[in-house]
Design an enzyme around this catalytic site. Structure first.
Site, PDB file in Angstrom:
ATOM      1  N   SER A 277     -15.199  39.587   9.143  1.00 21.52           N
ATOM      2  CA  SER A 277     -16.098  39.439   7.718  1.00 21.52           C
ATOM      3  C   SER A 277     -16.262  37.876   7.867  1.00 21.52           C
ATOM      4  O   SER A 277     -16.858  37.309   8.706  1.00 21.52           O
ATOM      5  CB  SER A 277     -15.251  39.792   6.628  1.00 21.52           C
ATOM      6  OG  SER A 277     -16.090  40.021   5.245  1.00 21.52           O
TER       7      SER A 277
ATOM      8  N   ASP B 208     -21.677  49.670   7.443  1.00 21.53           N
ATOM      9  CA  ASP B 208     -21.253  48.571   6.598  1.00 21.53           C
ATOM     10  C   ASP B 208     -22.169  48.248   5.396  1.00 21.53           C
ATOM     11  O   ASP B 208     -23.504  47.930   5.912  1.00 21.53           O
ATOM     12  CB  ASP B 208     -20.874  47.285   7.416  1.00 21.53           C
ATOM     13  CG  ASP B 208     -20.201  46.288   6.784  1.00 21.53           C
ATOM     14  OD1 ASP B 208     -20.170  46.074   5.292  1.00 21.53           O
ATOM     15  OD2 ASP B 208     -19.586  45.457   7.612  1.00 21.53           O
TER      16      ASP B 208
ATOM     17  N   HIS C 209     -17.354  48.460   6.236  1.00 21.99           N
ATOM     18  CA  HIS C 209     -16.941  47.102   6.597  1.00 21.99           C
ATOM     19  C   HIS C 209     -15.448  47.102   7.113  1.00 21.99           C
ATOM     20  O   HIS C 209     -15.204  46.312   7.844  1.00 21.99           O
ATOM     21  CB  HIS C 209     -16.961  46.304   5.111  1.00 21.99           C
ATOM     22  CG  HIS C 209     -16.708  44.818   5.419  1.00 21.99           C
ATOM     23  ND1 HIS C 209     -17.542  43.969   6.105  1.00 21.99           N
ATOM     24  CD2 HIS C 209     -15.913  44.074   4.843  1.00 21.99           C
ATOM     25  CE1 HIS C 209     -17.394  42.992   5.917  1.00 21.99           C
ATOM     26  NE2 HIS C 209     -16.183  42.820   5.333  1.00 21.99           N
TER      27      HIS C 209
END
Length: 196
Positions: free
Chosen positions: A63, A140, A172
């Site tokens: 991320s 995601d 994610h």
């Protein structure tokens, strides 16, 4: 660490929990201060532990950490020699406006902040090419796969070889323990091969 790597984890400017001024230090620039702090932490660790090999430094993250990993090998290939970037935000105009505009403002009013913080344009100007593995879950809905696809296209256009690992059905963060474990093993293998 149990695979023979020295592991350094550093919370640079912008990280919550150290006071408002520390968190706001990235206002208008999500790249520069964050990357500078990682370099400073690495050098501080090397000064404290004399046998760290600064000629074989890898970075990995997911991320925002994935963004930072890609940023590191593209903007500071003199320091970082390989990276695994998982679900990286590569163009902040594609990310959640509530989060992004808190730091960068509105993209129409502050386009320079978005350009400064994007890694999509970096491959054309990057120095030495460093091994980079991009990993992204195709399901995601937080950092959409378009981030990785745009960076991959920019890397291809600049002639930078890289690896893309798409994860079918993964959001994610992968909730499947076996997938997460095998993904970590792949990352370790990639870094071991890339760093010799």
């Amino acid at each position: 660490a149990d695979q023979g790597f020295a592991v350094v984890v550093a919370d640079g400017r912008g990280t919550p929990g150290r006071g408002p001024a520390y968190e706001r230090a990235v206002h208008g620039d999500l790249a520069g201060p964050v990357l500078e702090d990682q370099v400073a932490a690495l050098h501080a660790a090397a000064a404290a532990v004399g046998d760290l090999d600064l000629d074989r430094v890898g970075i990995r993250g997911w991320s925002f950490g994935g963004y930072l990993a890609a940023l590191a090998v593209l903007r500071r290939p003199d320091v970082f020699h390989a990276a695994v970037a998982g679900a990286p935000v590569t163009d902040w105009r594609l990310y959640d406006t509530h989060y992004t505009e808190r730091y960068l403002g509105h993209p129409d009013e502050h386009p320079e902040a978005y350009a400064r913080s994007s890694v999509v344009a970096d491959p054309a100007a990057a120095g030495p090419v460093r091994p980079l593995m991009l990993v992204h879950g195709l399901a995601d809905d937080n950092v959409v796969a378009a981030h990785t696809l745009r960076l991959s296209s920019a890397l291809l256009a600049a002639g930078h070889p890289h690896t893309v690992l798409p994860l079918s059905g993964v959001t994610h963060m992968t909730p499947q323990e076996v997938v997460a474990e095998n993904l970590l093993l792949l990352q370790v293998g990639f870094l071991r091969d890339a760093l010799g």
